[in-house]
Scaffold this motif. Structure first.
Motif, PDB file in Angstrom:
ATOM      1  N   GLU A   1      -1.472  -8.083   0.063  1.00 52.45           N
ATOM      2  CA  GLU A   1      -2.714  -7.325  -0.063  1.00 52.45           C
ATOM      3  C   GLU A   1      -3.917  -8.206   0.258  1.00 52.45           C
ATOM      4  O   GLU A   1      -4.018  -9.328  -0.217  1.00 52.45           O
TER       5      GLU A   1
ATOM      6  N   ASP B   1      -3.541   0.473  -3.295  1.00 53.36           N
ATOM      7  CA  ASP B   1      -2.717  -0.688  -3.620  1.00 53.36           C
ATOM      8  C   ASP B   1      -2.193  -0.503  -5.046  1.00 53.36           C
ATOM      9  O   ASP B   1      -2.456   0.509  -5.692  1.00 53.36           O
TER      10      ASP B   1
ATOM     11  N   TYR C   1       0.833  -1.199   0.000  1.00 52.08           N
ATOM     12  CA  TYR C   1       0.000   0.000   0.000  1.00 52.08           C
ATOM     13  C   TYR C   1       0.869   1.250   0.000  1.00 52.08           C
ATOM     14  O   TYR C   1       1.957   1.270   0.581  1.00 52.08           O
TER      15      TYR C   1
ATOM     16  N   GLU D   1      -5.957  -4.325   4.585  1.00 46.98           N
ATOM     17  CA  GLU D   1      -6.293  -2.923   4.296  1.00 46.98           C
ATOM     18  C   GLU D   1      -7.085  -2.318   5.444  1.00 46.98           C
ATOM     19  O   GLU D   1      -6.887  -1.160   5.813  1.00 46.98           O
TER      20      GLU D   1
END
Length: 850
Positions: free
Chosen positions: A682, A704, A535, A687
């Protein structure tokens, strides 16, 4: 002769209608551009002036700047409260309001940021003696008076579903805080009208957030009744000091209005360019139309000569027709242009770009330009056919043959086209080798000559190129295909002009597409391919991230590595300033694809520096060399070069440990991005961990790799889509040209079509013959356009190569295939009416037609 010209225009209404439509579209775009930009410019200028109503003198100061050699000047961060009080005590001063502003984002009820990021602003509420701030008109509640209170603009309050008394979360460059909403207001503020939001804080809170306690960046001075603004300015100037800029409110409003007009000039120039492209394509259609009309009226014009009309009278007759067509098209185009301007303004409001209310501005310049452009384009395009008309001999009235084109004229035209094309190609190649902005201008000039040259040469090129596909058409479609190929080259000039319109349009579309896709791929390689992090975090408003972001992420479970990219500048021994990136050495290799040429980045943790290869070569540095750096605030460091790395778009030419970058007292480090590597990569869960760690801050963008690709690709694709839309008008005119050519062709070949029907060609095959003829002409023009567009994109790309790392030409064969398919579809659609007309001809009547 004028009555004859008028009769001829009325006698060919259907054919000339397409000419009128083509000119009308181009004129509409030109006039619409003038009306739209003038209207928006006037509205924004009036808004700017209105925001300075009641301001006699405005004083601005944004802290110490830098000298010519880059050294930071000494001085206060803004205008102090003491200075404000001194100004307030001057004779003639009614009141003084101190202002300070910066980024502030407000989420809606779902947590999504209201506004567009860069236009989300925060400012202080500056009440005067009456308790009101003249910049804001409250529709509910009142301005903030305590540290935990805010006011919000009406549009943002409505979008967020907030009312007075609600708790509202506000994100600045620091952690998110919750405030009580005390009021809702309307304003002429430019950020709000641009689709953003405006949050008003209590003055001390705003100063702490955006500047420093007790300081302002702007003073708005109101004069007592009867006081002269110029005299007041002379009194204020020495009080505020040399680092502040003071000017009258009227002068500032006028300067801002001129800046707005200047900014709109760029948009106007760009839009006018597309309008003139459409008109340039229209020239081919007008030329073709009048050429064919003159050819069909050979006997009539020769008869006029035989009964006493002079050459100049016949020529003026044709030019009068074009003048009449130009007048009608220009007037209609002007009216359509005004309508387009109104529609575009409404569309921008629909997309959230709020344009202030104001009158529709139809300037004399817009009217005159529209009429002159339409008339000049039409008459100039008809001049050659009119000149050829005057050469028709009276004896031609005794026969039905059209005036043949002389071999000499074909040689002259082909020679002229060859010279223009050679000049154009030469300029394009010269510009591509020269590079830079100069090279791009040279390529633009070369493209102009090349397009005209190729358009002139197309009649000569049509025979051999179409002959290549003739066997295929014959094999697949039989007699209809064979006849279509023969008809397409029967009149090379007509085919060439018709195909030329499509060639110009598709040259521009293909060139933009190839260049856009290539640049997009290069940007993608320069960003996402160099990022190893899962990220990338940044501020929605484009500002700096607060250091607390790094602290919070380092403590978050599941975060494998985190590094900020802190911006800094230092002066080298050569006296010039260099940019540097401060990173976390322990996490650098985990979050960025840092390609080391020599040495090791391990030395960064020991206070050493890494230097980009190109910079090192220019400065004569190598592993083990020493870089003498003088940072702001007087801090000096001797940095040993630990590594030489391959130049990257993600970091500055000098990279060092962020701990080595001195930060002056009272200032925050300039952290532009933060890269985060998660254990497990990811995922939605990871997140969410990042979101939670940041306190669900709506102003921080969490992207991302795919988000970065979408953002970069989205910008380029949006630009391409806008270009496609603007160039679409030129392609519409090209379609009209194909329809016009086929309709004229069917009319001229009425007897021939009747004979074909009589010998057994049924209606279906007649339709196929006309359709295939249209497809052949369309694809012929499209193939030339695709080839020229790709060549131009290659040349322009070479001028961009030095400024765009990883640039490699990419040919988007899928999109080019779509363009060719659309060209074929255009041919089929354009042939619908002419093919239907040809199939409906009565064979006996057609055979008797002369």
């Amino acid at each position: 002769m004028f009555r004859t010209a008028l009769r001829n225009v009325l006698a060919h209404k259907a054919r000339l209608l397409m000419t009128v439509l083509a000119v009308m579209l181009g004129v509409a775009f030109v006039s619409g551009t003038f009306v739209f930009t003038d209207t928006v410019s006037k509205a924004l200028s009036d808004q700017s002036r209105k925001s300075y109503d009641g301001v006699a003198v405005s004083v601005t100061q944004f802290g110490p700047g830098r000298t010519e050699d880059g050294t930071k000047e000494e001085g206060e961060p803004g205008i102090s409260q003491q200075t404000l009080d001194k100004v307030a005590r001057l004779n003639g001063v009614e009141s003084v309001a101190g202002r300070v502003s910066g980024f502030a984002g407000v989420p809606d009820r779902r947590g999504k940021l209201i506004g567009t990021g860069w236009a989300n602003q925060g400012a202080n509420f500056a009440p005067l003696k009456d308790g009101k701030d003249p910049r804001y008109a409250f529709t509910a509640g009142q301005g903030p008076a305590k540290a935990d209170e805010i006011a919000l603009d009406k549009a943002s309050a409505k979008t967020g579903g907030y009312s007075v008394g609600d708790k509202v979360r506000v994100a600045t460059n620091g952690p998110v805080k919750e405030y009580t909403l005390t009021g809702v207001f309307t304003t002429e503020d430019g950020a709000v009208n641009a689709g953003g939001s405006l949050v008003l804080f209590e003055a001390k809170v705003a100063q702490e957030l955006y500047l420093a306690p007790g300081y302002y960046s702007e003073l708005a001075v109101a004069a007592k009744p009867g006081a002269d603004a110029a005299k007041l300015l002379a009194e204020v100037t020495p009080v505020v000091g040399k680092h502040a800029k003071a000017e009258t409110g009227a002068a500032l409003a006028e300067r801002n209005a001129k800046d707005i007009e200047k900014g709109m000039d760029g948009m106007k120039t760009g839009l006018l360019g597309f309008g003139f492209i459409a008109l340039f394509v229209s020239v081919f259609l007008i030329y073709n139309t009048f050429t064919m009309l003159v050819a069909q009226r050979t006997k009539e014009l020769a008869l006029l000569r035989a009964v006493g009309a002079t050459r100049s009278q016949v020529r003026r007759s044709v030019l009068s027709e074009s003048l009449l067509v130009g007048v009608i098209a220009s007037v209609l185009g002007l009216g359509l242009g005004v309508g387009l301007a109104v529609a575009l303004r409404s569309a921008m409001d629909g997309f959230g770009a709020k344009i202030p209310a104001g009158p529709l501005v139809v300037s004399p310049a817009a009217v005159i330009t529209a009429l002159v452009v339409g008339l000049v384009v039409t008459v100039l395009a008809a001049w050659l056919p009119a000149r050829r008309t005057s050469k028709i001999p009276p004896v031609a009235a005794m026969g039905s043959a059209h005036l043949p084109q002389s071999a000499k004229s074909l040689v002259v035209l082909n020679s002229f086209g060859g010279v223009l094309t050679a000049i154009g190609f030469g300029l394009i190649l010269t510009g591509s080798s020269k590079g830079g902005e100069t090279g791009r201008w040279i390529i633009g000039g070369g493209a102009f000559f090349t397009l005209i040259g190729v358009a002139v040469l197309i009649p000569m090129l049509s025979r051999p190129l179409i002959a290549v596909v003739r066997p295929l058409l014959t094999r697949v479609f039989g007699v209809a295909g064979n006849l279509a190929a023969r008809n397409a080259v029967r009149n090379p000039r007509r085919t060439g002009v018709t195909a030329g319109m499509l060639t110009i349009g598709l040259t521009l579309v293909t060139g933009l597409t190839v260049l856009g896709v290539t640049v997009g791929k290069a940007v993608d390689r320069s960003t996402t391919d160099q990022i190893r992090a899962d990220y990338m975090l940044s501020m929605a408003g484009g500002g700096d991230l607060d250091p607390s972001v790094l602290t919070a992420l380092e403590k978050t479970p599941g975060v494998a590595a985190v590094s900020g990219q802190q911006s800094a500048y230092f002066k080298g021994t050569d006296g010039t300033f260099h940019s540097a990136s401060g990173v976390n050495p322990a996490a650098l290799d985990k979050v960025v694809n840092f390609k080391v040429v020599s040495g090791s980045v391990a030395g960064l943790a020991q206070g050493q520096v890494a230097v980009a290869d190109k910079t090192a070569k220019k400065a004569g540095l190598s592993v083990g060399s020493t870089v003498e750096a003088a940072f702001d605030g007087g801090a000096k460091k001797s940095l040993k070069v630990a590594a030489i790395f391959e130049e990257s778009e993600l970091v500055s030419p000098y990279v060092l440990d962020a701990k080595q970058i001195p930060v002056e007292t009272g200032e925050k480090p300039q952290i532009r991005q933060v890269f985060v590597k998660m254990a497990g990569g990811e995922s939605r869960a990871n997140e969410q961990k990042v979101i939670d760690a940041l306190g669900d801050n709506p102003a921080i963008k969490i992207a991302d790799k795919q988000d970065i690709r979408n953002e970069m690709g989205g910008i380029i694709n949006t630009m391409l889509n806008v270009m496609y839309g603007l160039l679409g008008m030129a392609l519409v005119i090209s379609v009209l040209g194909v329809v016009n050519t086929l309709a004229m062709s069917v009319f001229e070949r009425t007897q021939e079509i009747g004979m074909l029907r009589a010998v057994g060609l049924d209606r279906g095959r007649v339709k196929n013959m006309i359709r295939l003829e249209a497809v052949v002409i369309s694809l012929f023009g499209a193939v030339l356009g695709v080839g020229l567009g790709t060549f131009l994109a290659w040349a322009l790309g070479r001028t961009l190569k030095a400024s765009i790392p990883n640039y490699e030409l990419v040919i988007p064969f899928d999109r080019i295939g779509v363009f060719l398919l659309l060209a074929a579809v255009v041919g089929v659609l354009a042939a619908l009416w002419p093919a239907r007309s040809a199939a409906k001809l009565n064979m006996l009547t057609a055979i008797k037609t002369e």
